[in-house]
Design a protein around this motif. Structure first.
Motif, short mmCIF file in Angstrom:
data_model
loop_
_atom_site.label_atom_id
_atom_site.label_comp_id
_atom_site.label_asym_id
_atom_site.label_seq_id
_atom_site.Cartn_x
_atom_site.Cartn_y
_atom_site.Cartn_z
N HIS A 228 -1.54 -5.05 8.89
CA HIS A 228 -0.47 -5.95 8.43
C HIS A 228 0.55 -5.16 7.65
O HIS A 228 1.01 -5.55 6.62
CB HIS A 228 -1.04 -7.06 7.55
N ILE A 229 0.28 -4.44 8.18
CA ILE A 229 1.09 -3.59 7.41
C ILE A 229 2.70 -3.79 7.39
O ILE A 229 3.16 -4.59 8.14
CB ILE A 229 0.88 -2.15 7.98
N GLN B 241 -5.27 -5.56 -4.06
CA GLN B 241 -5.29 -6.04 -2.67
C GLN B 241 -4.91 -4.94 -1.70
O GLN B 241 -5.52 -4.78 -0.63
CB GLN B 241 -4.32 -7.21 -2.51
N TRP B 242 -3.88 -4.21 -2.04
CA TRP B 242 -3.36 -3.11 -1.20
C TRP B 242 -4.44 -2.05 -0.97
O TRP B 242 -4.69 -1.63 0.17
CB TRP B 242 -2.14 -2.55 -1.89
N GLN C 297 -6.17 6.39 -0.84
CA GLN C 297 -4.81 6.36 -1.37
C GLN C 297 -3.80 6.81 -0.31
O GLN C 297 -2.75 6.18 -0.13
CB GLN C 297 -4.70 7.25 -2.60
N ASN C 298 -4.10 7.91 0.38
CA ASN C 298 -3.17 8.40 1.40
C ASN C 298 -2.95 7.37 2.50
O ASN C 298 -1.82 7.14 2.94
CB ASN C 298 -3.71 9.70 2.00
N TYR C 299 -4.03 6.74 2.93
CA TYR C 299 -3.92 5.72 3.96
C TYR C 299 -3.11 4.53 3.44
O TYR C 299 -2.30 3.95 4.18
CB TYR C 299 -5.32 5.27 4.40
N LYS D 1 0.44 2.90 4.88
CA LYS D 1 0.62 1.48 5.18
C LYS D 1 1.97 0.96 4.67
O LYS D 1 2.54 0.02 5.24
CB LYS D 1 -0.52 0.66 4.57
N LEU D 2 2.48 1.55 3.62
CA LEU D 2 3.77 1.11 3.08
C LEU D 2 4.91 1.39 4.05
O LEU D 2 5.99 0.79 3.93
CB LEU D 2 4.05 1.82 1.74
#
Length: 509
Positions: free
Chosen positions: A9-10, A266-267, A305-307, A311-312
């Protein structure tokens, strides 16, 4: 990993003949505080914020606490902007045309200058207002000096001695034109080169009132120039301090608003779940049976964190709230996302073109670069509301086929057949669909490149570009550098919060 991601969902004001004191910087920075405050209020009023989950109990806060928090966030946003944006500059405040503020300002200024004109027109002239203006000019010129500029300081203090000027005015011996000449000369010495022409034009103004108005106008610009030069000078020092400063300000905000990490949680949870599902899928035996307990995949906090940051770049900005810790960089991540979408289309079009036109085109640097420029220009307005990708790709197909046909006819091979031309136009138009296989391959490879670079650490050179991305390598590396710089700075500031959240997520039963 990257293929799964898309399913989720990104002025040179630096060359100054003098520097600015920190006091001048503080005064000029106030000009940008108002814009930052409006931006923060806008973020706060975003309807997305209504969706905030309430994992922490809310509490009542006083108006004073809200104002104090808003000021802290504004200061934090300003420090963040200076640290992250290497092109950050303070700009002169320009009130909107026709606004009430602009009209009031014009009326007040006109009344002031009319009063000065009346005083100077009296017989004998009255110099009360003029002397006050000279005093303001004197303080402004002194503020441009460093402690070591003793000679210039002495000159300004001696020539613009207000007590002496008052005595000369009382005795009818004051020569305002001579004072103005000295002021203009000193402005020429202290201004940045970009203002030389404006200072020179002051010498052509003969009437005193218009001259003083013009002097103050140029001095205002000089204040901005000096402040920007000061920012450039202190940026290396500020970079060292801004991480701790932002973390401290965010902690103060968190103490007043305990659920300020809800969206971050959540992220990170979503990133962890998706990454775990992907790793578990790869860990399954070839026969598809369940993996043994000893084969359970493990995730590292850095990988999650990298993943999460990747996603952002695929975020649904219209329907999903942005994580709190990266909220100040929301526009930057949006811009990166738009650039990557445009780069994906560009890369896909070039890939199908070079494949269809054979090595005869891709091996010729001039022709390949010309093709790329044609496509880039036609995709320039890709993210404007009025832009229609299908129409643009239709036009691109026509232009590309003409260029390919022309190039092949000059190179000697067999001409570009009608069948190939029709097929190429169709493949280019198909890129308009997000589900187009070529477009998905390009997107996956771009994200894989960013993922590899992110995992390699910012001190190492850029990794090799995946196959098919050679024609857009320069553009991709420019985006990668901006993305990595943004991510690494954010990690430095908020790593304590991420570590606490991820320790709970990764060790839950």
């Amino acid at each position: 990993m990257s293929e799964n991601l898309d399913k989720s969902h990104i002025n040179e004001a630096g060359k100054s003949k003098s520097n600015e004191s920190e006091k001048s910087l503080g005064g000029a920075v106030e000009c940008s505080d108002e814009a930052l405050q409006k931006k923060i209020k806008s973020d706060a009023s975003n309807p997305q914020r209504v969706q905030r989950p309430h994992s922490s109990p809310s509490r009542f806060v006083t108006v004073e606490e809200l104002l104090e928090t808003a000021k802290g966030v504004t200061n934090m946003a300003l420090a963040h902007e200076i640290a992250v944006n290497r092109d950050f500059q303070i700009k002169p405040v320009e009130l909107p045309e026709g606004s009430l503020e602009k009209k009031v300002k014009e009326i007040v200024h006109k009344a002031f200058w009319d009063c000065l004109s009346c005083q100077l027109s009296e017989d004998p002239p009255t110099y009360d207002h003029a002397i006050k203006l000279v005093g303001e000019i004197k303080e402004t010129l002194l503020s441009f000096l460093l402690p070591g500029h003793t000679r210039l300081r002495n000159q300004i203090t001696e020539v613009l001695d207000l007590d002496l000027i008052k005595q000369e005015a009382e005795n009818g011996a004051l020569d305002i034109s001579q004072l103005a000449e000295f002021i203009i000369g000193m402005m020429g010495t202290l201004c940045a080169p970009v203002r030389d022409e404006e200072v020179e034009k002051l010498k052509d103004i003969k009437e005193i009132v218009p001259l003083f108005r013009a002097i103050f106008s140029v001095l205002d610009l000089m204040k901005v120039d000096m402040a920007n030069f000061a920012i450039t000078s202190i940026r290396p020092h500020l970079m060292q301090q801004s991480v701790e400063y932002e973390r401290k300000k965010f902690q103060e905000l968190l103490e007043k608003q305990p659920n300020s990490l809800d969206f971050v949680t959540q992220w990170l949870e979503e990133a962890s779940d998706e990454l775990m599902a992907q790793k578990y899928k790869h860990a399954l035996p070839a026969g598809g049976g369940a993996a043994g307990s000893g084969d359970a995949p493990m995730l590292s906090p850095v990988a999650v964190q990298n993943y999460a940051y990747l996603k952002l770049l695929k975020w649904d900005h219209l329907n999903r709230p942005f994580p709190e810790t990266v909220l100040m960089d929301h526009p930057r991540f949006q811009e990166l996302q738009l650039q990557l979408e445009q780069l994906t289309i560009l890369g896909a079009v070039l890939l199908v073109t070079f494949n269809m036109a054979a090595p005869g085109i891709s091996s010729q640097a001039n022709s390949a670069e010309k093709l790329k420029m044609i496509v880039k220009i036609l995709l320039t307005d890709m993210h404007l509301p009025s832009f229609h990708l299908e129409d643009a790709l239709t036009t691109i197909g026509e232009k590309v086929c003409l260029e390919v046909s022309s190039c092949l006819s000059l190179c000697g091979p067999s001409p570009f057949s009608t069948e190939k031309e029709t097929a190429l136009k169709g493949q280019i138009l198909a890129v308009a669909s997000p589900d187009d296989p070529i477009r998905r391959i390009m997107e996956s490879r771009i994200l894989t490149f960013l993922e590899t670079y992110l995992a390699s650490g910012h001190q190492k050179p850029l990794p090799s570009v995946p196959g098919g991305l050679g024609p857009v390598q320069k553009e991709l590396e420019e985006i990668a550098v901006k993305f990595i710089r943004l991510v690494n700075y954010n990690k430095m500031v908020f790593c304590p919060y991420y570590d606490v959240i991820l320790s709970k997520i990764l060790h839950r039963s």
